[in-house]
Design a protein around this motif. Sequence first.
Motif, mmCIF file in Angstrom:
data_model
loop_
_atom_site.group_PDB
_atom_site.id
_atom_site.type_symbol
_atom_site.label_atom_id
_atom_site.label_comp_id
_atom_site.label_asym_id
_atom_site.label_seq_id
_atom_site.Cartn_x
_atom_site.Cartn_y
_atom_site.Cartn_z
ATOM 1 N N CYS A 120 2.240 -112.968 -69.333
ATOM 2 C CA CYS A 120 3.851 -112.733 -69.566
ATOM 3 C C CYS A 120 4.234 -111.247 -69.220
ATOM 4 C CB CYS A 120 4.224 -113.169 -70.954
ATOM 5 S SG CYS A 120 4.205 -114.957 -71.441
ATOM 6 N N ILE A 177 7.070 -108.474 -70.705
ATOM 7 C CA ILE A 177 7.971 -108.321 -72.059
ATOM 8 C C ILE A 177 9.301 -107.885 -71.570
ATOM 9 C CG2 ILE A 177 8.057 -107.592 -74.464
ATOM 10 C CD1 ILE A 177 5.081 -107.860 -74.674
ATOM 11 N N SER A 186 2.474 -100.993 -73.752
ATOM 12 C CA SER A 186 3.819 -101.115 -74.500
ATOM 13 C C SER A 186 4.251 -99.529 -74.448
ATOM 14 C CB SER A 186 3.585 -101.358 -75.910
ATOM 15 O OG SER A 186 3.259 -102.681 -75.932
ATOM 16 N N ALA A 239 1.629 -111.271 -75.812
ATOM 17 C CA ALA A 239 3.049 -111.178 -75.808
ATOM 18 C C ALA A 239 3.861 -111.842 -76.780
ATOM 19 C CB ALA A 239 3.526 -111.652 -74.003
ATOM 20 N N CYS A 267 6.351 -110.161 -79.238
ATOM 21 C CA CYS A 267 7.709 -110.659 -79.388
ATOM 22 C C CYS A 267 8.144 -111.149 -80.757
ATOM 23 C CB CYS A 267 8.266 -111.729 -78.354
ATOM 24 S SG CYS A 267 8.035 -110.800 -76.771
ATOM 25 N N GLU A 313 12.833 -108.536 -78.295
ATOM 26 C CA GLU A 313 11.685 -108.820 -77.252
ATOM 27 C C GLU A 313 11.471 -110.150 -76.932
ATOM 28 O OE1 GLU A 313 11.441 -106.422 -79.468
ATOM 29 O OE2 GLU A 313 11.093 -104.458 -78.559
ATOM 30 N N PRO A 315 9.180 -112.845 -74.323
ATOM 31 C CA PRO A 315 8.038 -113.143 -73.104
ATOM 32 C C PRO A 315 8.675 -113.885 -71.952
ATOM 33 C CG PRO A 315 8.018 -114.858 -74.902
ATOM 34 C CD PRO A 315 8.943 -113.791 -75.356
#
Length: 93
Positions: A24, A26, A37, A55, A59, A65, A67
Amino acid sequence: MKRHERSRISRINKVEQDAKVKYCYIIKAGWYYREHSCGYTEHVTEAGVYRKEVAIKICKLCIIEEPIPINAQKHNQQIIKQITALASRIIKQ
């Protein structure tokens, strides 16, 4: 819990339960997390690629946030296109 938060959690759970999803991006307010990140980018080709489990964990800990499942074929095509564009600007001495 507000409606938009329930909706976000529902989308996270849907990705988590989809066995086909392996990786994924993000996303936060239209911006992609970079690798590890480290900041944000608006360009998908600069976005970090996260294993689904990582992810989802990120999240669930954050409030906005989400995914975004990655289509590997489309992702790879975009990266190859970016590499080709960068290679065309190499200065040969």
